[in-house]
Design an enzyme around this catalytic site. Structure first.
Site, PDB file in Angstrom:
ATOM      1  N   CYS A   1       0.830  -1.199   0.000  1.00 30.38           N
ATOM      2  CA  CYS A   1       0.000   0.000   0.000  1.00 30.38           C
ATOM      3  C   CYS A   1       0.875   1.263   0.000  1.00 30.38           C
ATOM      4  O   CYS A   1       1.552   1.546  -0.981  1.00 30.38           O
ATOM      5  CB  CYS A   1      -0.963  -0.027   1.183  1.00 30.38           C
TER       6      CYS A   1
ATOM      7  N   HIS B   1      -3.718  -5.385   1.082  1.00 30.47           N
ATOM      8  CA  HIS B   1      -3.380  -5.734   2.459  1.00 30.47           C
ATOM      9  C   HIS B   1      -3.777  -7.181   2.728  1.00 30.47           C
ATOM     10  O   HIS B   1      -4.749  -7.690   2.178  1.00 30.47           O
ATOM     11  CB  HIS B   1      -4.141  -4.831   3.445  1.00 30.47           C
TER      12      HIS B   1
END
Length: 486
Positions: free
Chosen positions: A333, A431
């Site tokens: 991310c 994630h």
């Protein structure tokens, strides 16, 4: 129908409230009780994406899993995500509302109580039991005015409270008796009793201590919970735990810089669970070790701010040196964004306005926007067709030649991330990707031949939740606790 409710508050932060609520949720499920978790206000950069959109604290997502439920924004209607410099992003009912100075939020938070209670009432109307978790401590009397996380919530909803103290940190008698001494009488009347967490040794030696607490407070003892090893196998919410891992001789070494605004660091939990892997979180002031087999840049609440911190620590040079000497590099991310050429955030959409050069390992530029992607999602890796499951919580759009070699194809057809050097360099917005056993095993094999994994991570989490429930059943008067709920 309106369900009953009970609330666990703590003598301080990190006394184990989150895991105790998770354990009670699993106990309720095992007893056939339809229970749901709830936390009025949470402050954490560890967030979970809910089906249908919206984000809540990951602790509440774990508690929902313990109860056999999908996470819902009603379980944590108010989430504060620290951005540093006394600011936080305010997430209300799962949606980012605004970025606000701490003083401004504290002055106006009381106005959010009706919205919090609406979410609580929706849960109570849908479930037989709601187990509520407080935040911080009710003894923070300087924060009592306008409180919506502890006694302010309990009194507004008439939910009885059990106060949890952590004996492992010391001062348990003073913590419990002191709480009774400093809170006002009406708040104290909401507390039906206490529980002591993380006890080591012979409980018989503490019997006089328990009697002193009971006599001094007028509260009953609901039990003493021993140090439960299974708790270490469950995701932690607070970054305070990150420096606690012990070195493992001969293990694969994975270095993770401890960014000041690190988020969703439980992405690393599946790797920490591997017996032949050492995940070493590198604190400020220490270099990334040259012997690391891999460096992982975790997510961050403010990419530009943590990129500046990374440079101030000299970690950018360490990462480039690790790359040049053969280490694997992974960016998750915000960490993925840092690995590109440039990051632009004209409107402070990600916490800090400005533009900065990235580490330049990926030929791409990321432009931050106010649109936030929040969703659970699955897909497959492009290179090996391994199934991966996780979630996205991010702002920013990355573009550039690097994305022509994506990491994965998501279930909706969207291409995610980037890969280079035969998989030695990986970036992804996904994630939780390391919880996918096949991908994790293949990646570890690439780090060091013969070290692939046989761990089933998700089954291990459920096993740990069952062990937690069994430990609490033995330690607590669960029947009396549940009978308190009203």
């Amino acid at each position: 129908m309106t369900g009953r409710a009970i609330m666990l508050q703590g003598t301080g932060s990190d006394v184990g409230k989150s895991l105790l609520v998770a354990g009670l949720c699993r106990i309720a499920r095992r007893r056939g009780i339809d229970a749901a978790p709830f936390k009025p206000q949470n402050m954490s950069n560890n967030a979970a994406a809910c089906p249908g959109g919206g984000e809540i604290g990951r602790a509440q997502a774990l508690q929902a899993r313990a109860a056999g439920l999908q996470p819902s924004t009603d379980m944590n209607p108010l989430l504060l995500k620290p951005e540093g410099n006394r600011r936080a992003q305010v997430v209300l009912n799962g949606k980012a509302l605004r970025s606000e100075e701490a003083a401004a939020y504290m002055a106006n938070r009381g106005s959010l109580l009706p919205i919090v209670i609406e979410a609580f009432d929706r849960l109570r109307s849908a479930h037989d039991l709601v187990i509520v978790e407080g935040a911080g401590s009710p003894a923070e009397v300087n924060l009592r005015k306008g409180d919506i996380a502890n006694m302010g919530f309990a009194r507004a909803t008439d939910v009885p409270v059990v106060l949890v103290g952590d004996i492992d940190r010391g001062g348990i008698i003073a913590s419990l008796v002191g709480t009774r001494a400093v809170i006002d009488t009406e708040d104290a009347e909401m507390i039906a009793g206490f529980a002591i967490n993380r006890f080591r040794g012979d409980q018989a030696l503490f019997e006089d201590g328990v009697r002193f607490i009971e006599d001094s407070t007028g509260w009953r003892n609901f039990g003493i919970v021993p140090w439960l090893a299974c708790a270490a196998r469950l995701p932690a919410e607070d970054a305070v735990v990150l420096g606690q891992a012990k070195p493992k001789d001969g293990a694969i070494l994975i270095a993770v810089p401890m960014l000041s605004r690190i988020s969703n660091f439980d992405d690393l939990d599946p790797l920490r669970a591997e017996p032949d892997v050492e995940v070493r979180f590198i604190p400020p002031g220490q270099p990334i070790p040259r012997e690391a087999d891999a460096v992982i840049l975790a997510g961050t609440k403010s990419t530009l701010a943590d990129l500046a911190m990374l440079r101030n620590e000299g970690w950018d040079y360490d990462i480039i040196a690790a790359w040049r000497t053969g280490a694997h590099i992974v960016g998750l991310c915000g960490g993925f964004q840092m690995l590109g050429n440039r990051i632009e955030d004209a409107d402070a959409a990600d916490g800090l306005a400005g533009t900065a050069d990235g580490l330049g390992l990926f030929d791409m530029t990321t432009v931050m926007t106010r649109k936030k992607v929040v969703r659970p999602i699955s897909g497959t890796t492009i290179a090996d067709d391994d199934a991966v499951t996780g979630y996205e919580i991010h702002t920013g759009l990355s573009q550039g030649p690097a994305l022509e070699k994506p990491f994965s194809r998501l279930e909706d057809g969207v291409l995610d991330g980037a890969v280079a050097a035969g998989g030695r360099l990986i970036g992804t917005y996904l994630h939780g990707v390391f919880a996918s056993d096949a991908f994790r095993s293949r990646w570890l094999e690439k780090l060091r031949s013969g070290r692939s994994s046989t761990l089933n991570y998700e089954d291990g989490v459920d096993t740990a939740l069952d062990e937690l429930a069994e430990g609490l059943e033995e330690a607590l008067d669960v029947d009396a606790l549940l009978a308190l709920a009203r």
